[in-house]
Design a protein around this motif. Structure first.
Motif, PDB file in Angstrom:
ATOM      1  N   ASN A 222       0.831  -1.204   0.000  1.00 36.27           N
ATOM      2  CA  ASN A 222       0.000   0.000   0.000  1.00 36.27           C
ATOM      3  C   ASN A 222       0.863   1.250   0.000  1.00 36.27           C
ATOM      4  O   ASN A 222       2.082   1.197   0.134  1.00 36.27           O
ATOM      5  CB  ASN A 222      -0.942   0.008   1.202  1.00 36.27           C
ATOM      6  N   THR A 223       0.166   2.393  -0.129  1.00 39.79           N
ATOM      7  CA  THR A 223       0.834   3.687  -0.056  1.00 39.79           C
ATOM      8  C   THR A 223       1.138   4.030   1.398  1.00 39.79           C
ATOM      9  O   THR A 223       0.530   3.493   2.317  1.00 39.79           O
ATOM     10  CB  THR A 223      -0.059   4.789  -0.645  1.00 39.79           C
ATOM     11  N   PHE A 224       2.077   4.967   1.597  1.00 40.61           N
ATOM     12  CA  PHE A 224       2.376   5.432   2.948  1.00 40.61           C
ATOM     13  C   PHE A 224       1.117   5.960   3.628  1.00 40.61           C
ATOM     14  O   PHE A 224       0.882   5.715   4.815  1.00 40.61           O
ATOM     15  CB  PHE A 224       3.428   6.544   2.905  1.00 40.61           C
ATOM     16  N   ASN A 225       0.313   6.697   2.870  1.00 44.55           N
ATOM     17  CA  ASN A 225      -0.865   7.305   3.469  1.00 44.55           C
ATOM     18  C   ASN A 225      -1.869   6.258   3.941  1.00 44.55           C
ATOM     19  O   ASN A 225      -2.428   6.371   5.035  1.00 44.55           O
ATOM     20  CB  ASN A 225      -1.534   8.261   2.481  1.00 44.55           C
ATOM     21  N   ASN A 226      -2.087   5.219   3.137  1.00 44.23           N
ATOM     22  CA  ASN A 226      -3.010   4.166   3.568  1.00 44.23           C
ATOM     23  C   ASN A 226      -2.451   3.374   4.742  1.00 44.23           C
ATOM     24  O   ASN A 226      -3.186   3.006   5.662  1.00 44.23           O
ATOM     25  CB  ASN A 226      -3.318   3.219   2.403  1.00 44.23           C
ATOM     26  N   ILE A 227      -1.155   3.114   4.727  1.00 42.86           N
ATOM     27  CA  ILE A 227      -0.521   2.408   5.841  1.00 42.86           C
ATOM     28  C   ILE A 227      -0.678   3.213   7.130  1.00 42.86           C
ATOM     29  O   ILE A 227      -0.966   2.665   8.201  1.00 42.86           O
ATOM     30  CB  ILE A 227       0.975   2.159   5.548  1.00 42.86           C
ATOM     31  N   ASP A 228      -0.544   4.518   7.005  1.00 36.00           N
ATOM     32  CA  ASP A 228      -0.654   5.421   8.150  1.00 36.00           C
ATOM     33  C   ASP A 228      -2.102   5.538   8.644  1.00 36.00           C
ATOM     34  O   ASP A 228      -2.403   5.249   9.805  1.00 36.00           O
ATOM     35  CB  ASP A 228      -0.106   6.789   7.748  1.00 36.00           C
ATOM     36  N   THR A 229      -2.988   5.945   7.753  1.00 35.52           N
ATOM     37  CA  THR A 229      -4.366   6.239   8.175  1.00 35.52           C
ATOM     38  C   THR A 229      -5.150   4.989   8.553  1.00 35.52           C
ATOM     39  O   THR A 229      -6.065   5.052   9.376  1.00 35.52           O
ATOM     40  CB  THR A 229      -5.126   7.008   7.083  1.00 35.52           C
ATOM     41  N   GLN A 230      -4.793   3.848   7.962  1.00 39.44           N
ATOM     42  CA  GLN A 230      -5.477   2.593   8.317  1.00 39.44           C
ATOM     43  C   GLN A 230      -4.838   1.910   9.533  1.00 39.44           C
ATOM     44  O   GLN A 230      -5.260   0.823   9.940  1.00 39.44           O
ATOM     45  CB  GLN A 230      -5.462   1.637   7.119  1.00 39.44           C
ATOM     46  N   LYS A 231      -3.806   2.551  10.079  1.00 44.51           N
ATOM     47  CA  LYS A 231      -3.154   2.091  11.310  1.00 44.51           C
ATOM     48  C   LYS A 231      -2.575   0.667  11.186  1.00 44.51           C
ATOM     49  O   LYS A 231      -2.597  -0.118  12.140  1.00 44.51           O
ATOM     50  CB  LYS A 231      -4.130   2.165  12.503  1.00 44.51           C
ATOM     51  N   TYR A 232      -2.033   0.356  10.027  1.00 44.78           N
ATOM     52  CA  TYR A 232      -1.438  -0.963   9.842  1.00 44.78           C
ATOM     53  C   TYR A 232      -0.202  -1.157  10.706  1.00 44.78           C
ATOM     54  O   TYR A 232       0.196  -2.302  10.979  1.00 44.78           O
ATOM     55  CB  TYR A 232      -1.060  -1.179   8.365  1.00 44.78           C
ATOM     56  N   VAL A 233       0.409  -0.064  11.152  1.00 44.82           N
ATOM     57  CA  VAL A 233       1.594  -0.190  12.008  1.00 44.82           C
ATOM     58  C   VAL A 233       1.248  -0.877  13.326  1.00 44.82           C
ATOM     59  O   VAL A 233       2.143  -1.382  14.017  1.00 44.82           O
ATOM     60  CB  VAL A 233       2.244   1.180  12.283  1.00 44.82           C
ATOM     61  N   GLU A 234      -0.025  -0.916  13.680  1.00 46.58           N
ATOM     62  CA  GLU A 234      -0.441  -1.584  14.915  1.00 46.58           C
ATOM     63  C   GLU A 234      -0.428  -3.103  14.768  1.00 46.58           C
ATOM     64  O   GLU A 234      -0.377  -3.831  15.768  1.00 46.58           O
ATOM     65  CB  GLU A 234      -1.843  -1.119  15.317  1.00 46.58           C
ATOM     66  N   VAL A 235      -0.500  -3.590  13.519  1.00 46.81           N
ATOM     67  CA  VAL A 235      -0.596  -5.038  13.301  1.00 46.81           C
ATOM     68  C   VAL A 235       0.483  -5.557  12.337  1.00 46.81           C
ATOM     69  O   VAL A 235       0.408  -6.694  11.873  1.00 46.81           O
ATOM     70  CB  VAL A 235      -2.000  -5.408  12.774  1.00 46.81           C
ATOM     71  N   GLN A 236       1.473  -4.717  12.023  1.00 47.75           N
ATOM     72  CA  GLN A 236       2.587  -5.107  11.161  1.00 47.75           C
ATOM     73  C   GLN A 236       3.890  -4.688  11.836  1.00 47.75           C
ATOM     74  O   GLN A 236       3.963  -3.637  12.462  1.00 47.75           O
ATOM     75  CB  GLN A 236       2.476  -4.427   9.794  1.00 47.75           C
ATOM     76  N   LYS A 237       4.926  -5.510  11.682  1.00 44.33           N
ATOM     77  CA  LYS A 237       6.197  -5.234  12.338  1.00 44.33           C
ATOM     78  C   LYS A 237       7.258  -4.687  11.397  1.00 44.33           C
ATOM     79  O   LYS A 237       8.218  -4.046  11.837  1.00 44.33           O
ATOM     80  CB  LYS A 237       6.724  -6.507  13.004  1.00 44.33           C
ATOM     81  N   TYR A 238       7.101  -4.943  10.106  1.00 44.53           N
ATOM     82  CA  TYR A 238       8.153  -4.593   9.152  1.00 44.53           C
ATOM     83  C   TYR A 238       7.589  -3.850   7.943  1.00 44.53           C
ATOM     84  O   TYR A 238       6.552  -4.216   7.395  1.00 44.53           O
ATOM     85  CB  TYR A 238       8.872  -5.855   8.680  1.00 44.53           C
ATOM     86  N   LEU A 239       8.286  -2.797   7.541  1.00 44.54           N
ATOM     87  CA  LEU A 239       7.944  -2.019   6.357  1.00 44.54           C
ATOM     88  C   LEU A 239       9.151  -1.984   5.423  1.00 44.54           C
ATOM     89  O   LEU A 239      10.259  -1.639   5.854  1.00 44.54           O
ATOM     90  CB  LEU A 239       7.560  -0.586   6.750  1.00 44.54           C
ATOM     91  N   THR A 240       8.930  -2.352   4.173  1.00 42.49           N
ATOM     92  CA  THR A 240       9.972  -2.256   3.155  1.00 42.49           C
ATOM     93  C   THR A 240       9.608  -1.151   2.178  1.00 42.49           C
ATOM     94  O   THR A 240       8.562  -1.219   1.519  1.00 42.49           O
ATOM     95  CB  THR A 240      10.132  -3.579   2.375  1.00 42.49           C
ATOM     96  N   ILE A 241      10.462  -0.119   2.110  1.00 40.99           N
ATOM     97  CA  ILE A 241      10.245   0.963   1.148  1.00 40.99           C
ATOM     98  C   ILE A 241      10.711   0.444  -0.210  1.00 40.99           C
ATOM     99  O   ILE A 241      11.909   0.308  -0.464  1.00 40.99           O
ATOM    100  CB  ILE A 241      11.036   2.222   1.548  1.00 40.99           C
ATOM    101  N   SER A 242       9.757   0.132  -1.059  1.00 41.96           N
ATOM    102  CA  SER A 242      10.076  -0.547  -2.317  1.00 41.96           C
ATOM    103  C   SER A 242       9.691   0.245  -3.564  1.00 41.96           C
ATOM    104  O   SER A 242      10.298   0.071  -4.618  1.00 41.96           O
ATOM    105  CB  SER A 242       9.366  -1.907  -2.352  1.00 41.96           C
ATOM    106  N   ASN A 243       8.653   1.081  -3.471  1.00 44.33           N
ATOM    107  CA  ASN A 243       8.171   1.827  -4.651  1.00 44.33           C
ATOM    108  C   ASN A 243       7.953   0.890  -5.838  1.00 44.33           C
ATOM    109  O   ASN A 243       8.269   1.222  -6.983  1.00 44.33           O
ATOM    110  CB  ASN A 243       9.179   2.916  -5.060  1.00 44.33           C
TER     111      ASN A 243
END
Length: 340
Positions: A222-243
């Motif tokens: 997903n996009t940064f904005n969707n990851i942020d606003t949907q609060k996925y950081v609460e249920v995900q441990k790892y983010l890969t900036i891949s574009n």
């Protein structure tokens, strides 16, 4: 001699004739004299007013009404107030609305070439994507919908996609093996994860958080904005900036409405849309940057950004998608995107 009654009758007839002549000369909206009848433009979309798409729709309303001196009356309906995702295209074709802005992937059934935004690692960054959108190939793709009674007017940005998951850092293709990811549709996206040794499951956007939380799927893109606003950081441990892919919109009108406008009116419309598009992209870029800062500040996910060497390995692993879908998407579009 003319008697008194005859004089009175002549005066009455003269008064009526003057009144009729005055009305005819003064004109009405229907006759095209005086003030012109307003042209109503209904713009329906499914997101909130606060989003870049929502704000750009309001900016377009302001610009077109100003440029036309009030000739156009633009009415914006956000958040599916008028029609939802499933109905808006049908209502556009019926000319019950004159503008919609669906996700690009909604157009794949009309023209498979719109799968272009799903092709992995095709665009290096937003600037390259914008150059393609505004170039001859991007315009040709928009115009390809005319046989269906639809005209593409502009590409509006949402942003680039990145991977998240709950199991481990994703730095190389082999790190995806055995994981399951949520996808928004089949085809290219399912084959993308298959090529990386991962599974996939199509889920509605509204179901993603719960699926990540209960482990139905391990990750998503997903996009940064969707990851942020949907609060996925609460249920995900790892983010890969891949574009590695994109989520974007296309602003559409119907040919019946467009062809009813004069060349001068079409020019005003196009100018307002071009300015609203620049405004939308700026907002999308700013919102993406702000959301990335929010994600970093949360401290809840481990962040890894792919290097150029990392990306080369992914590009090699995902080459089978280009062999399978290249002809369907259109090699001319793929080449134009790469060279933008």
């Amino acid at each position: 001699m003319i008697n008194r009654f005859t004089k009175l009758l002549l005066c009455v007839l003269l008064t009526v004739a003057v009144a009729v002549a005055t009305t005819a000369c003064g004109g009405s909206n229907a006759q095209g004299g005086g003030d012109q009848e307003k042209i109503v433009v209904k713009f329906t979309h499914v997101v909130a007013e606060s989003t870049p798409k929502g704000q750009a729709a309001l900016k377009f309303e302001e610009l077109l009404e100003e440029k036309s001196g009030g000739l156009f009356d633009v009415q914006v309906y956000p958040s599916s107030q008028l029609y939802g995702d499933k109905e808006e295209q049908e209502q556009l074709l019926a000319n019950n609305v004159q503008l919609i802005a669906p996700s690009v992937t909604k157009l794949v059934t009309l023209n498979p070439s719109f799968q272009l935004v799903d092709m992995p690692f095709l665009f290096k960054d937003d600037a390259q994507a914008y150059r393609f959108f505004d170039g001859e190939a991007g315009k040709k793709l928009l115009n390809s919908l005319e046989p269906h009674g639809i005209l593409g007017l502009a590409w509006w940005a949402n942003g680039t996609k990145h991977f998240t998951n709950s199991k481990r850092p994703l730095k190389a293709p082999e790190d995806f093996k055995g994981l399951k990811f949520r996808t928004q549709s089949g085809g290219v996206l399912d084959d993308q994860f298959k090529a990386l040794g991962a599974g996939s499951q199509t889920l509605a956007f509204s179901e993603v958080y719960q699926a990540l939380d209960n482990g139905t799927v391990d990750g998503q893109e997903n996009t940064f904005n969707n990851i942020d606003t949907q609060k996925y950081v609460e249920v995900q441990k790892y983010l890969t900036i891949s574009n590695h892919g994109r989520l974007d919109y296309v602003v559409l009108t119907n040919t019946k409405f467009w062809n009813s406008l004069t060349p001068e009116q079409q020019e005003m419309f196009s100018e307002a849309m071009a300015e609203a598009t620049a405004y939308e992209r700026q907002l999308a870029d700013e919102l993406s940057a702000a959301s990335f800062e929010n994600i970093k500040q949360s401290g809840k996910v481990e962040i890894y950004e792919l290097t150029e060497e990392d990306k080369a390995k992914f590009i090699e692993a995902l080459q089978p998608l280009y062999e399978k879908y290249g002809a369907e998407v259109g090699q001319e579009y793929i080449d134009a995107a790469r060279n933008s």
